[in-house]
Write a protein that holds these residues in place. Structure first.
Motif, PDB file in Angstrom:
ATOM      1  N   ASP A 156      -6.824  11.473  -0.544  1.00 48.51           N
ATOM      2  CA  ASP A 156      -5.931  10.303  -0.594  1.00 48.51           C
ATOM      3  C   ASP A 156      -5.146  10.024   0.680  1.00 48.51           C
ATOM      4  N   SER A 200      -8.540   2.122   3.040  1.00 47.67           N
ATOM      5  CA  SER A 200      -7.362   1.255   3.179  1.00 47.67           C
ATOM      6  C   SER A 200      -6.232   1.986   3.892  1.00 47.67           C
ATOM      7  N   ASN A 201      -6.084   3.267   3.617  1.00 53.53           N
ATOM      8  CA  ASN A 201      -5.046   4.041   4.311  1.00 53.53           C
ATOM      9  C   ASN A 201      -5.358   4.194   5.794  1.00 53.53           C
ATOM     10  N   SER A 210     -10.794   1.438  -2.080  1.00 58.72           N
ATOM     11  CA  SER A 210      -9.678   1.023  -2.946  1.00 58.72           C
ATOM     12  C   SER A 210      -9.342   2.036  -4.037  1.00 58.72           C
ATOM     13  N   HIS A 211     -10.000   3.200  -4.015  1.00 57.37           N
ATOM     14  CA  HIS A 211      -9.669   4.277  -4.947  1.00 57.37           C
ATOM     15  C   HIS A 211      -9.749   3.850  -6.407  1.00 57.37           C
ATOM     16  N   GLN A 212     -10.894   3.303  -6.757  1.00 52.96           N
ATOM     17  CA  GLN A 212     -11.131   2.926  -8.151  1.00 52.96           C
ATOM     18  C   GLN A 212     -12.233   3.806  -8.748  1.00 52.96           C
ATOM     19  N   ILE A 223      -1.264   7.263  -6.326  1.00 54.75           N
ATOM     20  CA  ILE A 223      -2.682   7.409  -6.629  1.00 54.75           C
ATOM     21  C   ILE A 223      -2.997   8.880  -6.853  1.00 54.75           C
ATOM     22  N   TRP A 274      -6.731  -2.311  -0.013  1.00 51.14           N
ATOM     23  CA  TRP A 274      -6.546  -2.159  -1.453  1.00 51.14           C
ATOM     24  C   TRP A 274      -7.263  -3.203  -2.291  1.00 51.14           C
ATOM     25  N   VAL A 327       1.975   1.811  -3.498  1.00 50.52           N
ATOM     26  CA  VAL A 327       0.873   2.107  -4.415  1.00 50.52           C
ATOM     27  C   VAL A 327       0.280   3.478  -4.131  1.00 50.52           C
ATOM     28  N   THR A 328       0.082   3.777  -2.840  1.00 50.35           N
ATOM     29  CA  THR A 328      -0.573   5.059  -2.528  1.00 50.35           C
ATOM     30  C   THR A 328       0.274   6.228  -2.969  1.00 50.35           C
ATOM     31  N   ALA A 384       0.829  -1.203   0.000  1.00 50.60           N
ATOM     32  CA  ALA A 384       0.000   0.000   0.000  1.00 50.60           C
ATOM     33  C   ALA A 384       0.860   1.248   0.000  1.00 50.60           C
ATOM     34  N   TYR A 403       2.700   3.164 -11.432  1.00 53.52           N
ATOM     35  CA  TYR A 403       2.720   2.278 -10.260  1.00 53.52           C
ATOM     36  C   TYR A 403       3.910   1.327 -10.339  1.00 53.52           C
TER      37      TYR A 403
END
Ligand SMILES: [Zn+2]
Length: 491
Positions: free
Chosen positions: A186, A213-214, A238-240, A22, A99, A18-19, A15, A36
């Motif tokens: 975010d 998730s964060n 999951s920021h989709q 984002i 995530w 990945v974060t 994470a 990414y």
């Protein structure tokens, strides 16, 4: 899903990388995938976060277990060292894995009951199907989507005024003149101490849109958000792209993020912002069912693109800020209020904001969180009272009833969205989980001044043009099919 300590650390490590990347408004989904991969593979993120730390690494201290201990860490490497609190281990099984695209967990009868109640309320419009893919590839969908934009799909045409009944308009602008609506997406990001210290030192509060998730990965950082008196909202699990998900997954993305905020931060959120702005009337309705008001923006700094984790030099992001600032002093948007999209996504976006802050202060009379500009003094069902606009700009910026850092602890707090449906910024929200009937929504708070309301309405028009521009960028680069959307915007 139950996570072992090892799995949780692995998830946190993933994470973290990945974060770092984002953002929103990805023009080309492949580009962000590459981004990414590049940063994850190179380990560049771990190297980069050292930039904000002391050049001399201090001796490692024992892991922090409380919000004040974690907030006191100044070394970025230590800030971003994964930790696992027993109270988080105790509740982690109640949430999707960080995530993962959220779904209702098997056996989660509470989530199932809330979802059943929202469906039974009849607020979800029929006939709106999921669109494209979770990473924002709409090329197979848009060729059959009518140019009239029947779903009020923001990504397609910048629509923020729903076309289905009983849905509130998205909150797009601050109705107070000469006011910068301060929002960060975010978070919570593990490198944020210097930034939150900066806000504290400048007596500045903001609205924070946290990724679920964060919050589970960085609970002490999430707690700092509320302890410091910021305004906490939802930014999905999951920021989709939310319009891509079936109804139940849209629900789960919002439900588990609101639930983890309740468990970790202690408040029931009542507002959310769709990642990439990707919202339509179906998604709006499900959010409304959970008492979540949808928030967009008038102005976008595009700060997430900043190098070295993004692709644009600092000068480009400086120019974006400069053009937002210039609108305050010239043109049709002068002296109107805005809501600006900025990110707590990595140390660089936060540093950029800190560098720009004096210029924003010089140009705008007020820089405020959404609670202040919307005169929303009780943004959660819990007993926390935020200052209204007049109080805030007079210097009374602190909320009352905030949890103390030394005592705030994550626990299963029995998230219940029922009370949230009456706590909105733009008017009384009914329907959803609390009621099977909906009322017409969208009336402004009665405490908003007439002048401010007029400013808001003017602002709304100009902001649509701005967003149309952004959508065209997306449209021309996702796929040729999306160019249809761009054409529609041009006519
Ligand atoms: Zn985001």
């Amino acid at each position: 899903m139950k996570l072992s300590a090892t799995a949780l650390v692995a998830a946190v490590t993933l994470a973290t990388s990945v974060t770092a990347n984002i953002g929103r408004g990805i023009a080309d989904p492949k580009a962000i995938e590459d981004l990414y991969r590049r940063h994850r593979d190179s380990g560049e993120y771990q190297k980069l976060i050292h930039k904000r730390g002391s050049p001399v690494q201090p001796a490692l201290r024992p892991r922090a277990t409380t919000e004040p201990d974690q907030a006191a860490i100044t070394d970025a490497t230590q800030e971003c060292t994964a930790y696992n609190l027993p109270e988080i281990s105790a509740i982690a099984k109640n949430f999707p894995a960080p995530w993962d695209n959220a779904t209702i967990l098997p056996g989660d009868t509470q989530a199932q009951a809330v979802w059943a109640s929202i469906k039974a309320s009849g607020i979800i419009p029929a006939g709106i199907t999921p669109k494209g893919t979770a990473n924002g590839d709409f090329s197979a969908f848009t060729p059959t989507y009518p140019h009239s934009d029947p779903d009020c799909w923001w990504t397609f045409g910048g629509c923020d005024t729903p076309k289905h009944p009983n849905l509130a308009n998205d909150l797009v602008s601050c109705p107070e003149p000469d006011t910068w609506g301060l929002t960060f997406d975010d978070g919570p990001n593990c490198t944020h101490n210097a930034f939150y210290d900066f806000l504290q030192k400048n007596n500045q509060k903001a609205t924070m849109f946290y990724i679920g998730s964060n919050v589970l990965d960085w609970p002490l950082e999430a707690q700092r958000g509320i302890v410091d008196g910021h305004h906490i909202c939802v930014h999905t699990w999951s920021h989709q792209y939310m319009t891509s998900f079936p109804d139940e997954q849209v629900f789960a993305e919002l439900y588990y993020t609101a639930k983890v905020i309740k468990d970790v931060v202690g408040v029931t959120p009542t507002c959310w912002r769709p990642p990439f702005g990707d919202i339509d009337d179906r998604v709006r309705a499900i959010a409304k069912g959970l008492g979540l008001e949808s928030v967009l923006w008038t102005d976008d700094t595009d700060d997430w693109k900043i190098l070295p984790l993004g692709t644009l030099p600092t000068a480009s992001i400086d120019a974006n800020y400069a053009s937002i600032i210039a609108q305050e002093t010239a043109g049709p948007r002068a002296h109107q209020g805005n809501i600006v999209l900025t990110h707590e996504i990595n140390g660089h976006t936060m540093e950029e904001f800190m560098a720009q802050y004096p210029k924003i202060q010089a140009a705008f009379k007020h820089i405020v969180p959404l609670t202040a500009c919307m005169n929303q003094t009780n943004p959660y069902p819990e007993s926390i009272t935020y200052p209204n606009f007049a109080q805030y700009v007079a210097g009374n910026i602190n909320a009352t009833g905030l949890p103390q850092g030394a005592t705030i602890k994550a626990k299963d707090a029995k998230y219940n969205p029922t009370a949230a449906v009456n706590q909105t910024m733009t008017g009384t929200q009914t329907g959803g989980v609390a009621s099977a009937t909906g009322a017409v929504l969208g009336s402004k708070s009665s405490s908003t001044t007439g002048a401010a309301a007029a400013a808001a309405s003017g602002n709304h028009k100009s902001s649509a043009g701005k967003m149309g521009g952004e959508v065209m960028v997306i449209a021309t680069s996702v796929a040729a099919a999306l160019a249809l959307g761009a054409t529609a915007l041009l006519v």
